[in-house]
Design a protein around this motif. Structure first.
Motif, PDB file in Angstrom:
ATOM      1  N   GLN A   7       0.544  -0.968   0.098  1.00 10.34           N
ATOM      2  CA  GLN A   7       0.092   0.012  -0.012  1.00 10.34           C
ATOM      3  C   GLN A   7       0.859   1.289   0.092  1.00 10.34           C
ATOM      4  N   ARG A   8       2.199   1.550   0.402  1.00  9.44           N
ATOM      5  CA  ARG A   8       3.012   2.390   0.472  1.00  9.44           C
ATOM      6  C   ARG A   8       3.241   2.745  -1.062  1.00  9.44           C
ATOM      7  N   ALA A   9       2.997   2.368  -1.860  1.00 11.68           N
ATOM      8  CA  ALA A   9       3.922   2.697  -3.204  1.00 11.68           C
ATOM      9  C   ALA A   9       2.512   3.218  -3.162  1.00 11.68           C
ATOM     10  N   LEU A  10       1.268   3.596  -2.800  1.00 11.25           N
ATOM     11  CA  LEU A  10      -0.125   4.514  -3.395  1.00 11.25           C
ATOM     12  C   LEU A  10      -0.245   5.769  -2.425  1.00 11.25           C
ATOM     13  N   ALA A  11       0.937   5.614  -1.640  1.00 10.75           N
ATOM     14  CA  ALA A  11       0.372   6.555  -0.147  1.00 10.75           C
ATOM     15  C   ALA A  11       1.475   8.046  -0.705  1.00 10.75           C
ATOM     16  N   SER A  12       1.161   8.882  -0.232  1.00 19.37           N
ATOM     17  CA  SER A  12       1.469  10.198  -0.849  1.00 19.37           C
ATOM     18  C   SER A  12       3.294  10.181  -1.381  1.00 19.37           C
ATOM     19  N   TRP A  13       2.499  11.219  -2.762  1.00 19.39           N
ATOM     20  CA  TRP A  13       4.355  10.602  -3.427  1.00 19.39           C
ATOM     21  C   TRP A  13       5.233  12.139  -2.988  1.00 19.39           C
ATOM     22  N   SER A  14       6.711  11.438  -3.260  1.00 21.12           N
ATOM     23  CA  SER A  14       7.551  13.161  -3.541  1.00 21.12           C
ATOM     24  C   SER A  14       7.006  14.075  -4.765  1.00 21.12           C
ATOM     25  N   THR A  15       8.165  14.848  -5.195  1.00 19.26           N
ATOM     26  CA  THR A  15       7.886  15.140  -6.749  1.00 19.26           C
ATOM     27  C   THR A  15       9.119  13.644  -6.888  1.00 19.26           C
ATOM     28  N   MET A  16      10.607  13.361  -7.344  1.00 23.79           N
ATOM     29  CA  MET A  16      10.831  12.038  -7.525  1.00 23.79           C
ATOM     30  C   MET A  16       9.971  11.000  -8.118  1.00 23.79           C
ATOM     31  N   ASP A  17       8.838  10.379  -7.143  1.00 20.72           N
ATOM     32  CA  ASP A  17       8.163   9.660  -7.348  1.00 20.72           C
ATOM     33  C   ASP A  17       6.955  10.318  -8.541  1.00 20.72           C
ATOM     34  N   LYS A  18       6.796  11.368  -8.716  1.00 22.74           N
ATOM     35  CA  LYS A  18       5.399  11.451  -9.263  1.00 22.74           C
ATOM     36  C   LYS A  18       5.922  11.636 -10.811  1.00 22.74           C
ATOM     37  N   ALA A  19       7.539  12.286 -11.004  1.00 22.67           N
ATOM     38  CA  ALA A  19       8.135  12.477 -12.198  1.00 22.67           C
ATOM     39  C   ALA A  19       8.653  10.834 -12.968  1.00 22.67           C
ATOM     40  N   ILE A  20       8.258   9.357 -12.297  1.00 21.84           N
ATOM     41  CA  ILE A  20       8.564   8.681 -12.187  1.00 21.84           C
ATOM     42  C   ILE A  20       7.322   8.034 -12.491  1.00 21.84           C
ATOM     43  N   VAL A  21       6.237   8.260 -12.270  1.00 21.46           N
ATOM     44  CA  VAL A  21       5.551   8.071 -12.468  1.00 21.46           C
ATOM     45  C   VAL A  21       4.619   8.590 -13.722  1.00 21.46           C
ATOM     46  N   ILE A  22       4.759   9.880 -13.909  1.00 19.75           N
ATOM     47  CA  ILE A  22       5.234  10.550 -15.278  1.00 19.75           C
ATOM     48  C   ILE A  22       5.594   9.713 -16.831  1.00 19.75           C
ATOM     49  N   PHE A  41       6.632   5.792 -16.328  1.00  8.10           N
ATOM     50  CA  PHE A  41       5.687   4.964 -16.617  1.00  8.10           C
ATOM     51  C   PHE A  41       4.678   5.356 -17.346  1.00  8.10           C
ATOM     52  N   GLY A  42       3.811   6.290 -17.392  1.00  7.58           N
ATOM     53  CA  GLY A  42       2.785   6.062 -18.106  1.00  7.58           C
ATOM     54  C   GLY A  42       2.817   6.576 -19.163  1.00  7.58           C
ATOM     55  N   SER A  43       4.521   7.473 -19.292  1.00  9.52           N
ATOM     56  CA  SER A  43       5.065   7.557 -21.519  1.00  9.52           C
ATOM     57  C   SER A  43       5.451   5.926 -21.771  1.00  9.52           C
ATOM     58  N   VAL A  44       6.062   5.250 -20.755  1.00  8.75           N
ATOM     59  CA  VAL A  44       6.577   3.845 -21.446  1.00  8.75           C
ATOM     60  C   VAL A  44       4.869   3.086 -21.691  1.00  8.75           C
ATOM     61  N   LEU A  45       3.982   2.828 -20.455  1.00 14.27           N
ATOM     62  CA  LEU A  45       2.469   1.951 -20.772  1.00 14.27           C
ATOM     63  C   LEU A  45       2.139   2.422 -21.616  1.00 14.27           C
ATOM     64  N   GLY A  46       1.693   3.772 -22.401  1.00 11.00           N
ATOM     65  CA  GLY A  46       1.611   4.258 -23.465  1.00 11.00           C
ATOM     66  C   GLY A  46       1.903   2.988 -24.764  1.00 11.00           C
ATOM     67  N   GLY A  98       1.414   0.728 -28.698  1.00  7.92           N
ATOM     68  CA  GLY A  98       2.324  -0.582 -30.255  1.00  7.92           C
ATOM     69  C   GLY A  98       3.003   0.836 -30.434  1.00  7.92           C
ATOM     70  N   TYR A  99       4.124   0.736 -31.501  1.00  2.00           N
ATOM     71  CA  TYR A  99       4.475   1.565 -32.519  1.00  2.00           C
ATOM     72  C   TYR A  99       4.015   2.728 -32.830  1.00  2.00           C
ATOM     73  N   THR A 100       3.122   2.574 -33.946  1.00  8.05           N
ATOM     74  CA  THR A 100       2.393   3.988 -34.566  1.00  8.05           C
ATOM     75  C   THR A 100       1.052   3.825 -33.977  1.00  8.05           C
ATOM     76  N   PRO A 101       1.275   4.826 -32.843  1.00  7.58           N
ATOM     77  CA  PRO A 101      -0.201   5.229 -31.793  1.00  7.58           C
ATOM     78  C   PRO A 101      -1.408   5.713 -32.976  1.00  7.58           C
ATOM     79  N   THR A 102      -2.622   5.241 -32.982  1.00  6.81           N
ATOM     80  CA  THR A 102      -3.584   6.134 -33.605  1.00  6.81           C
ATOM     81  C   THR A 102      -4.742   6.190 -32.919  1.00  6.81           C
ATOM     82  N   LEU A 103      -5.794   6.988 -33.258  1.00  5.28           N
ATOM     83  CA  LEU A 103      -6.845   7.392 -32.135  1.00  5.28           C
ATOM     84  C   LEU A 103      -7.616   6.225 -32.138  1.00  5.28           C
TER      85      LEU A 103
END
Length: 184
Positions: A38-53, A55-60, A65-70
């Motif tokens: 659960q600690r992973a979901l607790a309040s985040w530091s600035t670095m944690d927020k940057a890492i989440v962003i 992660f979101g980019s990588v996950l997206g 895939g390689y050629t994202p479309t709408l």
């Protein structure tokens, strides 16, 4: 080129891969969060927020895939929302306990529970930060401190007795001093 891929920018096979990728990423994220606690979901530091962003980019990119479309984006998003809803439905079943964490008792009265801190992967300095954030000036003001399943930390002050119903999912509630809890 088929009508499907010409009009939507994605073929049926590519759409299937987006669905499979989204499902795989969702499952991996679920397992990693359960492993981190659960600690992973607790309040985040600035670095944690940057890492989440990041992660979101990588996950997206992984999901779309390689050629994202709408169309791929909509399919990926719809898949994630469907999995989110499925998880919510499964939480309400008998075996739903696997999908939700239990609260962890961090303090009972003035006593800091080291086992709770270890289980929650929280160090004492983080606990003290949460106490200060809640306006606690002295340990004698504390009735309970609980890491909630959401990752939030609840600080209950002394004064009013605690209803036992509020403690029902806390595994080690017997360590709470009896004089802080309503009889029942």
């Amino acid at each position: 080129m088929t009508v499907w891929s010409h009009n939507l920018g994605i073929s049926p096979l590519e759409a299937l891969w987006v669905i499979l990728s989204a499902t795989g990423i969702y499952a991996a994220f679920f397992v990693l969060i359960r492993t981190a606690g659960q600690r992973a979901l607790a309040s985040w530091s600035t670095m944690d927020k940057a890492i989440v962003i990041a992660f979101g980019s990588v996950l997206g990119r992984v999901v779309l895939g390689y050629t994202p479309t709408l169309a791929a984006g909509v399919i990926g998003l719809a898949t994630m929302f469907a999995l989110f809803r499925l998880e919510a439905v499964l939480r309400r079943t008998r075996r739903g306990a696997y999908f939700s964490s239990k609260p962890i008792l961090l303090m009972a009265g003035e006593q800091v529970l080291q086992a709770g801190l270890r289980s929650a992967k929280i160090v004492e300095d983080e606990l003290y930060f949460k106490l200060r954030q809640a306006g606690i000036r002295n340990f004698s003001e504390v009735a309970l401190v609980v890491l909630e399943p959401t990752g939030d930390v609840s600080v209950l002050r002394r004064g009013e007795l605690i209803d036992p119903l509020l403690l029902r999912r806390i595994p080690n509630r017997d360590s709470i001093p009896a004089h802080l809890v309503l009889p029942g």
